[in-house]
Write an enzyme that holds these catalytic residues in place. Structure first.
Site, PDB file in Angstrom:
ATOM      1  N   ASP A 177       0.902  -1.151   0.000  1.00  0.00           N
ATOM      2  CA  ASP A 177       0.000   0.000   0.000  1.00  0.00           C
ATOM      3  C   ASP A 177       0.936   1.194   0.000  1.00  0.00           C
ATOM      4  O   ASP A 177       1.576   1.488   1.015  1.00  0.00           O
ATOM      5  CB  ASP A 177      -0.887   0.010   1.245  1.00  0.00           C
ATOM      6  CG  ASP A 177      -1.882   1.168   1.193  1.00  0.00           C
ATOM      7  OD1 ASP A 177      -1.523   2.228   0.638  1.00  0.00           O
ATOM      8  OD2 ASP A 177      -3.004   1.022   1.687  1.00  0.00           O
ATOM      9  N   HIS A 178       1.049   1.864  -1.148  1.00  0.00           N
ATOM     10  CA  HIS A 178       2.128   2.848  -1.251  1.00  0.00           C
ATOM     11  C   HIS A 178       1.950   4.015  -0.284  1.00  0.00           C
ATOM     12  O   HIS A 178       2.896   4.736   0.000  1.00  0.00           O
ATOM     13  CB  HIS A 178       2.319   3.321  -2.703  1.00  0.00           C
ATOM     14  CG  HIS A 178       1.214   4.170  -3.215  1.00  0.00           C
ATOM     15  ND1 HIS A 178       0.095   3.642  -3.784  1.00  0.00           N
ATOM     16  CD2 HIS A 178       1.053   5.498  -3.240  1.00  0.00           C
ATOM     17  CE1 HIS A 178      -0.716   4.611  -4.137  1.00  0.00           C
ATOM     18  NE2 HIS A 178      -0.163   5.761  -3.820  1.00  0.00           N
ATOM     19  N   HIS A 240      -6.068   2.572   1.557  1.00  0.00           N
ATOM     20  CA  HIS A 240      -5.253   3.733   1.948  1.00  0.00           C
ATOM     21  C   HIS A 240      -5.793   4.448   3.199  1.00  0.00           C
ATOM     22  O   HIS A 240      -5.056   4.705   4.150  1.00  0.00           O
ATOM     23  CB  HIS A 240      -5.171   4.746   0.808  1.00  0.00           C
ATOM     24  CG  HIS A 240      -4.664   4.173  -0.473  1.00  0.00           C
ATOM     25  ND1 HIS A 240      -3.610   3.295  -0.526  1.00  0.00           N
ATOM     26  CD2 HIS A 240      -5.060   4.344  -1.752  1.00  0.00           C
ATOM     27  CE1 HIS A 240      -3.386   2.952  -1.785  1.00  0.00           C
ATOM     28  NE2 HIS A 240      -4.255   3.571  -2.547  1.00  0.00           N
TER      29      HIS A 240
END
Ligand code: NAD
Length: 484
Positions: A177-178, A240
């Site tokens: 999950d950047h 996110h």
């Protein structure tokens, strides 16, 4: 002030989907920047593996173009790109067939760290995992990196987890999950757990509420087909926003260790109350100047998919009972900004009288643009006369605080890929975390479907549907303005 670069061990990294959009925009330019910084030892090798028939030279040219287009213009000595390209190779591989696998197996050097990046659709994850084993490429030390979306509900996420678990241990699986790779997100943990200042106040006794906003100005663009089957709840909130919520709300882990951190995040997700229909607003953007509306974008005149969602979330535990979290995300909003706002309670008694007005401390954590933190502190308005109060920001922009070298702070993908090579899973989602997040999200989506709910329209360039404003106003609160 930027910490010195510590090289990782030499590695072979295979990027399945190496010719795809994500590889071109993020992974390959990110690897180049780490190479420039000296973090990637020159013995390392990066192998693109995808369905397209390309020679290694053609792929190198593709990589060079991607670096030129998305490389970010940081200082890098002349000739470094040519040197980097000598570390690049390519194999045509079919994830669903046996083409190319023996050739790929011949190129991966087992004595180095081996990582396999699955930058392909999730429908191929199981096939890739199975073939990596059948062609004897993976062992107990290898790592796999998987991209979002990790499922579209609990059942599909469980099936994906099971397909990977057949061949890899959880300690080998890196679910990206950047958002977790962003500097500010990690700083959240540093600020909370590295200072005495905030943590004693970090609870419902002192915090009135917390807002998390992730606003985009773009529409669905070329991703309409994918997005329309997903929507903001699946595409943004389940992953996110949920991760940000966990980091803000979690208890201090005993140490900064992958499982200790992820255990605490999981406890937050498990403590989430179900969201009732009046606590959530869905929206869909209308047309803007020279821009079509959502339904035109996705080519479905009756689409009920949301491009915006705002919701009120309650965490049932000792720390947070009574402090709501308001989450909001959407496309085609007024500004591109990601921000967390912690709104502290009023002082219990104002000694300055009613004319001093109402003042509250607010801690704002900006993820983008201009990563940093601001703390509003109430002081006396300078000048003669009565005691008037004013809120002034103590502003800490990381770029300013860290000086020109801040430009060299690695972006999220760079940092996360280096963590994979180092074998550090702290900033990656564990399988049970992802499943718990879906278990909370599914009933919300099922409720919309059962009720046949249609999202509320909102103007492009606005702050979302007016119902979202009304939702928070019912609690006597207001959203922070979406602005740069
Ligand atoms: P893409 O369609 O641009 O590229 C897909 C890649 O997969 C290509 O290299 C293609 O050759 C390869 N591929 C497809 N079928 C194959 C097969 N049978 N065997 C071998 N290779 C095959 O997709 P993308 O946008 O790069 O996305 C890749 C993954 O990353 C997806 O899971 C996507 O959801 C995820 N993701 C993408 C982005 C983004 O910004 N593009 C952001 C977040 C997550």
């Amino acid at each position: 002030m930027v910490s010195r670069v510590i090289p990782v061990d030499p590695f072979d990294l295979v990027i399945f989907g190496g010719t795809g959009d994500l590889a071109r925009r993020k992974i390959l330019p990110g690897l180049f920047r780490r190479y420039c910084s000296g973090q990637i030892p020159p013995q390392s090798q990066i192998i693109g593996a995808a369905r397209g028939e390309h020679s290694a030279d053609e792929f190198r040219e593709m990589v060079a173009q991607a670096v030129r287009e998305f490389g970010g213009g940081r200082a890098c000595e002349d000739g470094t790109l040519d040197e980097f390209l000598t570390r690049i190779d390519y194999v045509t591989v079919d994830a669903r067939g046996d083409t190319g696998w023996s050739e790929l197996a011949g190129k991966v050097r087992k004595e180095l760290v081996n990582a396999f990046y699955f930058s392909v659709g999730p429908g191929l994850f199981g096939d890739l995992a199975e073939r990596l084993h059948r062609f004897d490429m993976a062992d107990d030390e290898s790592r796999i990196v998987v991209e979002k979306p990790f499922g579209r509900d609990l059942a599909t996420a469980k099936a994906l987890n099971a397909s990977l678990a057949k061949h890899f241990d959880e300690t080998q699986i890196y679910r990206i999950d950047h958002y977790l790779g962003k500097e500010t997100v990690q700083n959240l943990m540093a600020v909370r757990f590295g200072n005495m200042l905030f943590e004693p106040l970090w609870n419902s006794q002192y915090i009135d509420h917390i807002q998390i906003t992730v606003a985009e100005t773009v529409g669905v663009g070329g991703r309409g087909g994918y997005y329309d089957k997903s929507g903001a709840m699946r595409d943004m909130v389940q992953n996110h926003l949920m991760q940000l919520l966990c980091l803000i709300a979690m208890e201090p882990p005993a140490k900064f260790d992958p499982d200790a951190v992820r255990d605490e995040k999981l406890k937050v997700i498990r403590a989430l109350e179900p969201v009732l229909p009046h606590q959530i607003v869905r929206g869909q953007y209308g047309a803007g100047p020279d821009q079509p509306d959502y339904r035109t974008h996705v080519e479905d005149p009756s689409s009920k998919t949301e491009s915006f969602v705002a919701l009120k979330v309650a965490i049932s535990n000792w720390r947070w009972a009574g402090t709501p979290f308001y989450l909001r995300t959407g496309k085609r909003l007024k500004a591109r900004t990601s921000e967390i706002t912690v709104v502290f309670k009023d002082a219990p008694h104002s000694i300055f009288g009613a004319e001093a007005g109402r003042h509250r401390n607010e801690l704002r954590i900006r993820l983008q643009p201009n990563e940093g933190m601001t703390l509003d502190v109430t002081i006396k308005e300078p000048g003669p006369g009565g005691m008037r109060l004013v809120d002034v920001p103590l502003d800490m922009s990381f770029a300013e605080a860290l000086g020109p070298e801040a430009a060299d702070i690695p972006d999220a993908y760079e940092r996360l890929i280096m963590d994979v090579i180092r074998g550090n899973q702290t900033l990656f989602m564990r399988g049970d975390e992802v499943e718990a997040a879906w278990a909370w999200t599914d009933p919300i989506i099922e409720g919309w479907q059962a009720r046949g709910e249609v999202p509320k329209p909102y103007d492009s360039g606005s702050e979302g549907p007016t119902d979202a404003v009304a939702m928070i106003a019912r609690d006597g609160r207001v959203w922070r303005e979406i602005k740069l």
